[in-house]
Write a protein that holds these residues in place. Structure first.
Motif, short mmCIF file in Angstrom:
data_model
loop_
_atom_site.label_atom_id
_atom_site.label_comp_id
_atom_site.label_asym_id
_atom_site.label_seq_id
_atom_site.Cartn_x
_atom_site.Cartn_y
_atom_site.Cartn_z
N ASN A 124 0.83 -1.22 0.00
CA ASN A 124 0.00 0.00 0.00
C ASN A 124 0.87 1.27 0.00
N ALA A 149 -8.31 -4.64 -1.17
CA ALA A 149 -8.25 -3.18 -1.08
C ALA A 149 -8.73 -2.54 -2.39
N ARG A 203 -1.05 12.76 0.99
CA ARG A 203 -2.34 12.54 0.34
C ARG A 203 -3.45 12.93 1.29
N ARG A 204 -4.63 13.15 0.75
CA ARG A 204 -5.68 13.68 1.62
C ARG A 204 -6.07 12.65 2.67
N ASN A 218 -11.50 0.54 8.37
CA ASN A 218 -10.72 1.66 7.82
C ASN A 218 -11.61 2.46 6.85
N ALA A 233 -8.21 10.41 4.98
CA ALA A 233 -9.51 9.80 4.77
C ALA A 233 -9.98 9.20 6.08
N THR A 242 -7.13 -0.34 -4.10
CA THR A 242 -5.94 -0.12 -4.94
C THR A 242 -6.08 1.11 -5.84
N CYS A 261 -4.10 1.60 7.12
CA CYS A 261 -5.39 1.50 7.82
C CYS A 261 -5.23 1.52 9.33
N GLY A 274 -5.06 6.18 6.79
CA GLY A 274 -6.46 6.55 6.94
C GLY A 274 -7.00 6.01 8.25
N1 UDP Z 1 -6.27 5.64 2.12
C1 UDP Z 1 -6.16 6.90 2.70
N2 UDP Z 1 -6.18 8.01 1.90
C2 UDP Z 1 -6.31 7.93 0.55
C3 UDP Z 1 -6.43 6.66 -0.05
C4 UDP Z 1 -6.40 5.54 0.77
O1 UDP Z 1 -6.06 7.00 3.91
O2 UDP Z 1 -6.31 8.99 -0.12
C5 UDP Z 1 -6.24 4.41 2.98
C6 UDP Z 1 -7.61 3.94 3.39
O3 UDP Z 1 -7.53 3.31 4.65
C7 UDP Z 1 -7.95 2.94 2.33
C8 UDP Z 1 -6.61 2.27 2.17
O4 UDP Z 1 -5.68 3.34 2.27
O5 UDP Z 1 -8.97 2.10 2.76
C9 UDP Z 1 -6.40 1.53 0.89
O6 UDP Z 1 -6.74 2.35 -0.22
P1 UDP Z 1 -6.13 2.09 -1.65
O7 UDP Z 1 -6.02 0.62 -1.85
O8 UDP Z 1 -6.93 2.86 -2.65
O9 UDP Z 1 -4.67 2.75 -1.51
P2 UDP Z 1 -3.37 2.68 -2.43
O10 UDP Z 1 -2.39 1.83 -1.70
O11 UDP Z 1 -3.73 2.19 -3.79
O12 UDP Z 1 -2.89 4.11 -2.48
#
Ligand code: UDP
Length: 569
Positions: free
Chosen positions: A71, A416, A161-162, A269, A164, A418, A88, A116
């Motif tokens: 992640n 996830a 990143r923002r 999460n 969440a 992703t 998470c 997040g």
């Molecule tokens: N998440 C977050 N902010 C974001 C995107 C994701 O905090 O802007 C966290 C959140 O807990 C989400 C988890 O990352 O459930 C997984 O998201 P994703 O698989 O889209 O993340 P990636 O690893 O692709 O950035």
């Protein structure tokens, strides 16, 4: 390196190390090297320098070949001073002023590091309840959620990143009706996804049109009754209007709580795929299934998949070790249960390349087979790690101790979304259908990226119907259904999220849930003209097919969609 131009753009903007003037200190290869080195170093006490170097190379190859990606926080922070690697977290919110603001502070620290946070607000006394120390009245969970939201908004400006959040309220909380409608105005509480925590009793009452009891969390006394069917109708109505709230089935999350002695699961999460105990964190990682095809591209290479699962579990387990946790409580819980969440991306792409329509029983059967295989191999890998490195510290408190199943990790699989990983790998996200054969993606700061599905492009070239003019026409509507110039067989295979009926969306989610320890991130897409009854049917079907929750989105119901069809002029 196999990275696309778009992937490089995203990585340069947000993932690669930079100096104080914003100059890049590493390239993409350097990033994977940094991450592989940091994660492999966790094996120092089990092997020699040569062993570590070999492991580092294995981890590097797996990421650089886009077969597996951890992640985003791991890619951003591994081997760097911050070192916070999890996506998470769930934080408890207790019913005191000190605890509420402590949770806000902790969330801010987590957001700053790219993680997040999920919260249950169910323990907060309802609006209008007495406040002993002042003799005044409490403002209730929703007004505090707005404070959490404002804090997240402020941190956004400095973070990678923002931030969440997930906000959950139990269905039997006295403020539940306010919670259900609190995002009626789209500009409110924008940094939260909301889900109503639903119980089995509530579902039964709704089915039989009965009343159910509200409970004051402070006094534990009954605080009135509501008709369950009417409340479900309000959730349906609001979800139809703008996609929120979603629902999660709390009793189901707790049925699968493998360490019930440590507490109850009350939240997930932000995107719903990872139920956690208070103060638990989890790091996720996803295998790119599209890169798991046999050399002739005609089948899934199960031997390669098994090998990748094994390496990925080792990788994620090491991440727990080298992770720098933002709070001592999180450190203790997370190292105690050692939960990891291995999932997949590129599901729709592999279905398309194998000629299997997403909305078909064949696809569901394949999902059962593939995820069953991943679950089995991930658990096997965790068992093997336990033999070398020991079981997770809270093992004796877990359901596995009774069964004698010695595992290194309390959970191993999660699907996830992703969101960014799939962009980096250049494949369809998670287990979602292709959103559009061609579309515009708004990434952070309103940058626009144009994407054309690679499998479709390759197929069109191979089958001799490719033309720029056709691609432009497809981009205007997103789908190839009834598109002149696209063979009928191809139209049936390359279905997009909007071509797939809600029932097939739910069936696919349920198929993956059957073989996933944690939960599945999935949005059930509905057409703009869908009725509230369609939303209700999705909720009931998700409940009946064993999903742990469900989120719907009716096309065009929110002003700003992250993905837009037909944006290419
Ligand atoms: N998440 C977050 N902010 C974001 C995107 C994701 O905090 O802007 C966290 C959140 O807990 C989400 C988890 O990352 O459930 C997984 O998201 P994703 O698989 O889209 O993340 P990636 O690893 O692709 O950035």
């Amino acid at each position: 390196m196999k990275l696309s131009e778009n992937a490089v753009k995203v990585l340069e903007k947000r993932y690669l190390s930079k100096d104080e003037n914003g100059n890049l200190l590493e390239n993409c290869e350097g990033m994977f090297r940094r991450v592989a080195k940091a994660v492999a170093s966790a094996d120092a006490e089990y092997t020699d320098e040569k062993g570590i170097a070999k492991l580092e190379q294995e981890f590097f190859d797996m990421m650089a070949d886009l077969e597996f990606l951890p992640n985003s926080p791991t890619l951003m922070n591994a081997g760097r001073p911050l070192g916070q690697l999890s996506a998470c977290f769930v934080l408890p919110v207790e019913d005191t002023m000190e605890d509420i603001f402590e949770a806000i502070k902790n969330a801010a620290l987590i957001h700053k590091s790219g993680g997040g946070t999920g919260f249950s607000f169910s323990r907060l006394r309802p609006k209008g309840a007495t406040v002993n120390s002042t003799g005044g009245v409490a403002s209730g969970p929703i007004s505090f959620m707005k404070v959490f939201n404002a804090a997240t908004e402020a941190v956004k400006q400095g973070g990678t990143r923002r931030g969440a959040n997930m906000g959950i309220l139990r269905i039997d909380h006295p403020d539940i009706l306010d919670f259900i409608s609190c995002k009626k105005d789209n500009s409110e509480i924008t940094n939260f996804n909301l889900s109503v925590g639903i119980t089995e009793d509530f579902m039964k009452a709704a089915e039989h049109n009965l009343e159910y009891e509200l409970i004051d969390p402070k006094t534990k006394l009954p605080a009135g009754k509501l008709n369950a069917k009417n409340v479900l109708d309000s959730i349906v109505e609001m979800a139809w209007k703008n996609g929120e709230p979603g629902i999660i089935f709390l009793d189901r999350l707790n049925k699968d709580n493998v360490v019930p002695k440590l507490g109850e699961i009350e939240s997930t999460n932000p995107c719903g795929e990872q139920p956690l105990l208070p103060y638990e964190a989890c790091n996720l990682g996803s295998i790119n299934l599209y890169n798991m095809l046999t050399d002739d591209g005609k089948a899934l290479n199960f031997a390669k998949l098994a090998e990748t699962v094994k390496k990925a579990v080792h990788f994620l387990d090491n991440v727990i070790e080298v992770n720098k946790y933002p709070l001592p409580e999180i450190d203790k819980m997370t190292r105690g249960t050692r939960k990891i969440g291995l999932g997949i991306m590129g599901w729709a792409d592999i279905l398309c390349s194998l000629g299997i329509p997403y909305n078909s029983q064949k696809a569901i059967d394949f999902a059962d087979k593939v995820m069953g295989f991943i679950q089995e191999n991930a658990q096997k890998a965790s068992r093997e790690l336990a033999e070398i490195k020991g079981v997770f510290p809270y093992y004796e408190d877990s359901v596995f101790a009774d069964r004698g199943l010695r595992l290194r990790n309390a959970t191993v699989t999660t699907i996830a979304p992703t969101g960014t990983l799939s962009l980096i790998a250049g494949v369809s996200s998670g287990i979602e259908p292709i959103f559009a054969i061609s579309y515009i993606r708004n990434v952070m700061d309103n940058n626009e990226l144009i994407e054309v599905n690679q499998v479709f492009r390759e197929t069109a070239v191979r089958e001799n119907f490719y033309s720029d003019e056709l691609m432009r026409r497809i981009a205007r509507v997103g789908t190839v259904r009834d598109m002149e110039g696209v063979p009928g067989k191809i139209q049936n295979i390359f279905v997009t999220a909007h071509d797939v009926s809600p029932e097939w969306h739910v069936k696919m989610q349920a198929a993956f849930q059957r073989h996933t320890d944690n939960a599945v991130s999935k949005t059930v897409n509905l057409g703009h003209t869908a009725a509230t009854d369609d939303v209700r049917e999705v909720f009931i079907l998700a409940y009946k097919t064993g999903c742990k929750g469900v989120t719907i989105y009716r096309d065009g119901s929110r002003d700003l969609q992250v993905l837009n069809i037909g944006g290419v002029k």
